[in-house]
Motif scaffolding. Structure first.
Motif, PDB file in Angstrom:
ATOM      1  N   UNK A  93      58.880 -24.729  62.774  1.00  0.00           N
ATOM      2  CA  UNK A  93      57.818 -25.863  63.145  1.00  0.00           C
ATOM      3  C   UNK A  93      58.259 -26.915  62.426  1.00  0.00           C
ATOM      4  N   UNK A  94      58.574 -26.951  61.245  1.00  0.00           N
ATOM      5  CA  UNK A  94      58.931 -28.168  60.713  1.00  0.00           C
ATOM      6  C   UNK A  94      59.989 -28.912  61.149  1.00  0.00           C
ATOM      7  N   UNK A  95      61.039 -28.212  61.647  1.00  0.00           N
ATOM      8  CA  UNK A  95      62.145 -29.054  62.501  1.00  0.00           C
ATOM      9  C   UNK A  95      61.643 -29.223  63.698  1.00  0.00           C
ATOM     10  N   UNK A  96      60.544 -29.158  64.065  1.00  0.00           N
ATOM     11  CA  UNK A  96      60.066 -29.050  65.374  1.00  0.00           C
ATOM     12  C   UNK A  96      61.062 -28.766  66.708  1.00  0.00           C
ATOM     13  N   UNK A  97      61.704 -27.629  66.322  1.00  0.00           N
ATOM     14  CA  UNK A  97      62.528 -27.040  67.562  1.00  0.00           C
ATOM     15  C   UNK A  97      61.663 -26.800  68.504  1.00  0.00           C
ATOM     16  N   UNK A  98      62.202 -27.003  69.811  1.00  0.00           N
ATOM     17  CA  UNK A  98      61.667 -26.543  71.041  1.00  0.00           C
ATOM     18  C   UNK A  98      61.732 -24.820  70.987  1.00  0.00           C
ATOM     19  N   UNK A  99      60.290 -24.451  71.116  1.00  0.00           N
ATOM     20  CA  UNK A  99      60.351 -22.853  71.220  1.00  0.00           C
ATOM     21  C   UNK A  99      61.004 -22.353  72.535  1.00  0.00           C
ATOM     22  N   UNK A 100      61.461 -21.274  72.185  1.00  0.00           N
ATOM     23  CA  UNK A 100      62.326 -20.335  73.231  1.00  0.00           C
ATOM     24  C   UNK A 100      63.590 -20.526  73.055  1.00  0.00           C
ATOM     25  N   UNK A 101      64.553 -20.845  74.189  1.00  0.00           N
ATOM     26  CA  UNK A 101      65.941 -20.634  74.029  1.00  0.00           C
ATOM     27  C   UNK A 101      66.813 -21.637  73.135  1.00  0.00           C
ATOM     28  N   UNK A 102      66.034 -22.782  72.737  1.00  0.00           N
ATOM     29  CA  UNK A 102      66.979 -23.678  71.883  1.00  0.00           C
ATOM     30  C   UNK A 102      67.013 -23.090  70.562  1.00  0.00           C
ATOM     31  N   UNK A 103      65.829 -22.566  70.218  1.00  0.00           N
ATOM     32  CA  UNK A 103      65.701 -21.784  68.895  1.00  0.00           C
ATOM     33  C   UNK A 103      66.207 -20.704  68.785  1.00  0.00           C
ATOM     34  N   UNK A 104      66.313 -19.966  69.839  1.00  0.00           N
ATOM     35  CA  UNK A 104      67.026 -18.754  69.884  1.00  0.00           C
ATOM     36  C   UNK A 104      68.563 -18.812  69.476  1.00  0.00           C
ATOM     37  N   UNK A 105      68.951 -19.903  70.388  1.00  0.00           N
ATOM     38  CA  UNK A 105      70.568 -20.255  70.130  1.00  0.00           C
ATOM     39  C   UNK A 105      70.825 -20.448  68.736  1.00  0.00           C
ATOM     40  N   UNK A 106      69.981 -21.296  68.132  1.00  0.00           N
ATOM     41  CA  UNK A 106      70.387 -21.521  66.579  1.00  0.00           C
ATOM     42  C   UNK A 106      70.312 -20.051  65.803  1.00  0.00           C
ATOM     43  N   UNK A 107      69.322 -19.356  66.008  1.00  0.00           N
ATOM     44  CA  UNK A 107      69.197 -18.173  65.369  1.00  0.00           C
ATOM     45  C   UNK A 107      70.461 -17.213  65.556  1.00  0.00           C
ATOM     46  N   UNK A 108      70.566 -17.196  66.847  1.00  0.00           N
ATOM     47  CA  UNK A 108      71.919 -16.107  67.113  1.00  0.00           C
ATOM     48  C   UNK A 108      73.269 -16.778  66.606  1.00  0.00           C
ATOM     49  N   UNK A 109      73.410 -18.160  66.542  1.00  0.00           N
ATOM     50  CA  UNK A 109      74.473 -18.671  65.780  1.00  0.00           C
ATOM     51  C   UNK A 109      74.639 -18.512  64.215  1.00  0.00           C
ATOM     52  N   UNK A 110      73.427 -18.760  63.575  1.00  0.00           N
ATOM     53  CA  UNK A 110      73.454 -18.627  62.298  1.00  0.00           C
ATOM     54  C   UNK A 110      73.673 -17.165  61.971  1.00  0.00           C
ATOM     55  N   UNK A 111      72.844 -16.347  62.495  1.00  0.00           N
ATOM     56  CA  UNK A 111      73.088 -14.921  62.310  1.00  0.00           C
ATOM     57  C   UNK A 111      74.174 -14.135  62.645  1.00  0.00           C
ATOM     58  N   UNK A 112      74.878 -14.968  63.610  1.00  0.00           N
ATOM     59  CA  UNK A 112      76.148 -14.326  64.015  1.00  0.00           C
ATOM     60  C   UNK A 112      77.174 -14.635  63.077  1.00  0.00           C
ATOM     61  N   UNK A 113      77.242 -15.596  62.366  1.00  0.00           N
ATOM     62  CA  UNK A 113      78.272 -15.978  61.476  1.00  0.00           C
ATOM     63  C   UNK A 113      78.821 -14.949  60.571  1.00  0.00           C
ATOM     64  N   UNK A 114      77.963 -14.029  59.714  1.00  0.00           N
ATOM     65  CA  UNK A 114      78.500 -13.092  59.161  1.00  0.00           C
ATOM     66  C   UNK A 114      79.536 -11.986  59.851  1.00  0.00           C
ATOM     67  N   UNK A 115      79.188 -11.685  61.105  1.00  0.00           N
ATOM     68  CA  UNK A 115      80.001 -10.677  61.826  1.00  0.00           C
ATOM     69  C   UNK A 115      81.174 -11.208  62.377  1.00  0.00           C
ATOM     70  N   UNK A 116      81.046 -12.457  62.881  1.00  0.00           N
ATOM     71  CA  UNK A 116      82.296 -13.106  63.499  1.00  0.00           C
ATOM     72  C   UNK A 116      83.218 -13.443  62.522  1.00  0.00           C
ATOM     73  N   UNK A 117      82.824 -13.993  61.293  1.00  0.00           N
ATOM     74  CA  UNK A 117      83.667 -14.080  59.862  1.00  0.00           C
ATOM     75  C   UNK A 117      84.277 -12.951  59.708  1.00  0.00           C
ATOM     76  N   UNK A 118      83.534 -11.698  59.457  1.00  0.00           N
ATOM     77  CA  UNK A 118      84.344 -10.482  59.135  1.00  0.00           C
ATOM     78  C   UNK A 118      85.254  -9.963  60.198  1.00  0.00           C
TER      79      UNK A 118
END
Lengths: 299, 300
Positions: free
Chosen positions: B154-179
């Protein structure tokens, strides 16, 4: 000094975007979440800043852990994890063991055992909700109807609608979905054992059982540990499958992850955050020793 | 473990006994043990396929066919109505899911590749600790970050839905892709990197000219992994999107648990639609898919 900056600088710079993201989104948010869990933000009004919130320390945790409904969730989580872990490890091992020696059609069996893994819990939940339908006798569908047709009527039951152990019914689709994965792990484990070991054992005249007991099983224990950690942490976080088979409001099948969703939906941020932290602690107790051990072994 | 496949290792030659050693395949003829193995394998095969039968059969049944007595029968009238209804209901969300899954998989793969290179082959003191700290992100229950994550979005006023989900899947994908990348890069000989260093190549140069050209196999594995896990995600979808702007898992869940009259035929056709892309990946890239699954296990 300058030399070491020059050596460490570039690699750290390359890691920087990921470190910042993980730092904020994992560690930063865990800290903020813990902060929220010690406040009294239990209604929507407070979150919009209309009412002041104050620190209540661990009151939310004590309230939750003393609450019978939440204890029921924790009990459900333990039961579910036990069955899910036991089921996938047993099935996965048996399948890998059946496929371990060369057999025609191996790749077909392997592919079909493994395919449920590719499907989302939400999609598989659609069909399992039907299979685990609690209707019996005249109105039986799903597995209950199948049991009737093959003359096993006594196996009919009301599946996840049982308050005490209904959650174990949800473990059935979970086992269906992930046994193939555990099989793949074990199969890789079997194949990784050098042929010389078997040869040597055979030369010594060991029986098949002794071969398994003293040569093959010990070699498989790291694989079993990996499977235990992966399935275990998935199980503790279980959410999708329960959401799609049962409904979130169903007392029979609730687990902490579902409670967290319900509290969040009713704008009770403090309790939702507290449940998040409790789940984190439970997972960390399992995973952190494993990570430390793996890290140490590599050095 | 990144490149493990379940294929048998090539038979090792033992002295005086060339070729495949006698690893259990004994002549042709009848063997009770082998027959029993086949019987057991077929039995389990049928069990695993039960839900598939139900999905397929029910998705072709008309409304009248869904009576309990006929639950396991084939459709009396085959119809495509359920498939049409389900397609109409899910098509927009399937398109949105594609728009979410492709960029997030690529971004997470690129970051993971850079991290994996540094943590495996350009290490520094404390690199192992950094790696373990990143890896922990793979195991955390996301429930432990969702409340503040919601505020942050909300603070970053990210558009709800797909754009937010892209960010989250990138961030929380980093551990496994790094591994996955780190495990893979550890199999690249040190000498290759030393040689580049002696030639005066710096960090980026070494990555681009030595590492990147060798990375294709693990890029495939990582992209498959990220594609399937983002496609199948429901937790982030339910917290950070609505049925109007969310991915297909959310739409399917709403379709199947909707307040409207329960229509199993439509739900099941919808479940099949929602699973087709990942099943396709599994069928076409099966070998790599297994590699991806293996990489999901922490190195043992």
């Amino acid at each position: 000094m300058i030399k070491s900056v020059k050596r460490v600088g570039p690699p750290l710079l390359l890691l920087a975007p990921s470190l910042i993201l993980v730092g904020i989104f994992v560690y930063g948010l865990i800290a903020v979440n813990f902060g929220t869990s010690t406040t009294d933000i239990h209604t929507a009004a407070q979150t919009t800043g209309q009412e002041p919130s104050s620190n209540v320390w661990f009151k939310n945790y004590f309230d939750l852990l003393g609450n019978e409904a939440f204890q029921h969730s924790l009990k459900n989580l333990a039961l579910y994890t036990l069955l899910f872990l036991g089921g996938t490890l047993l099935m996965g091992f048996v399948w890998a063991w059946l496929l371990e020696r060369p057999i025609r059609g191996e790749s077909i069996f392997r592919s079909i055992y493994l395919f449920p893994m590719a499907v989302s819990f939400i999609a598989s939940g659609v069909v399992w909700r039907w299979l685990l339908n609690s209707g019996q006798d005249q109105s039986a569908t799903g597995l209950n109807r199948l049991f009737q047709m093959v003359g096993l009527d006594f196996l009919q039951n009301n599946w996840w609608n049982n308050v005490d152990y209904g959650i174990t019914a949800i473990a059935i689709p979970a086992i269906w979905q992930l046994s193939g994965y555990v099989m793949a792990l074990f199969l890789a484990g079997f194949r990784g054992i050098p042929e010389e070991l078997r040869e040597a054992a055979r030369m010594d005249g060991t029986t098949t059982w002794q071969l398994y007991r003293h040569v093959l099983f010990p070699q498989l224990s790291p694989v079993a540990l990996s499977a235990l950690i992966i399935i275990g942490h998935m199980s503790l976080k279980s959410f999708d499958l329960i959401m799609s088979i049962s409904k979130p409001a169903n007392y029979q099948t609730k687990v902490p992850a579902i409670d967290m969703y319900i509290y969040k939906s009713s704008f009770d941020y403090a309790n939702a955050a507290a449940i998040g932290s409790i789940l984190l602690v439970i997972v960390a107790v399992v995973v952190v020793p494993y990570l430390i051990r793996t890290n140490r072994k590599e050095k | 473990m990144a490149t493990l496949s379940t294929r048998a290792a090539p038979p090792k030659e033992t002295a005086g006994q060339p070729g495949r050693s006698n690893g259990g395949r004994r002549g042709k003829g009848f063997s009770l043990a082998r027959t029993l193995r086949y019987a057991a394998l077929l039995f389990f095969l049928l069990i695993v396929l039960i839900p598939v039968y139900v999905l397929l059969v029910t998705s072709f049944k008309g409304p009248g066919d869904a009576s309990p007595e006929r639950a396991w029968n084939l459709p009396s009238n085959w119809t495509l109505d359920n498939w049409r209804t389900a397609w109409d209901a899910l098509a927009p969300s399937i398109w949105r899911t594609l728009q979410m899954v492709v960029p997030s998989a690529i971004l997470a793969a690129v970051l993971g590749s850079l991290n994996g290179f540094v943590l495996a082959r350009w290490t520094f003191r404390g690199a192992n600790l950094v790696f373990t700290l990143i890896l922990f992100g793979m195991f955390i229950p996301y429930q432990a970050v969702i409340i503040p994550l919601n505020e942050l979005v909300l603070d970053l006023s990210l558009p709800s839905g797909i754009p937010t989900l892209i960010l989250l899947h990138v961030v929380f994908g980093i551990p496994i892709t790094t591994l996955i990348f780190r495990n893979y890069y550890q199999t690249i000989p040190h000498e290759l990197i030393e040689a580049a260093r002696i030639d005066g190549a710096g960090l980026l140069r070494t990555y681009a000219s030595v590492i990147l050209p060798l990375s294709l196999p693990s890029f495939v594995v990582v992209l498959i992994w990220q594609f399937t896990s983002a496609w199948n995600d429901f937790l982030f979808a339910v917290f950070f999107s609505s049925s109007q702007n969310g991915p297909v898992t959310l739409a399917l869940n709403n379709l199947a648990n909707g307040a409207l009259l329960q229509n199993y035929g439509v739900s099941m056709a919808g479940a099949l639609f929602a699973s087709l892309p990942t099943l396709l990946v599994y069928i076409v890239l099966g070998k790599y898919f297994i590699g991806g699954l293996m990489s999901g296990s922490v190195k043992s």
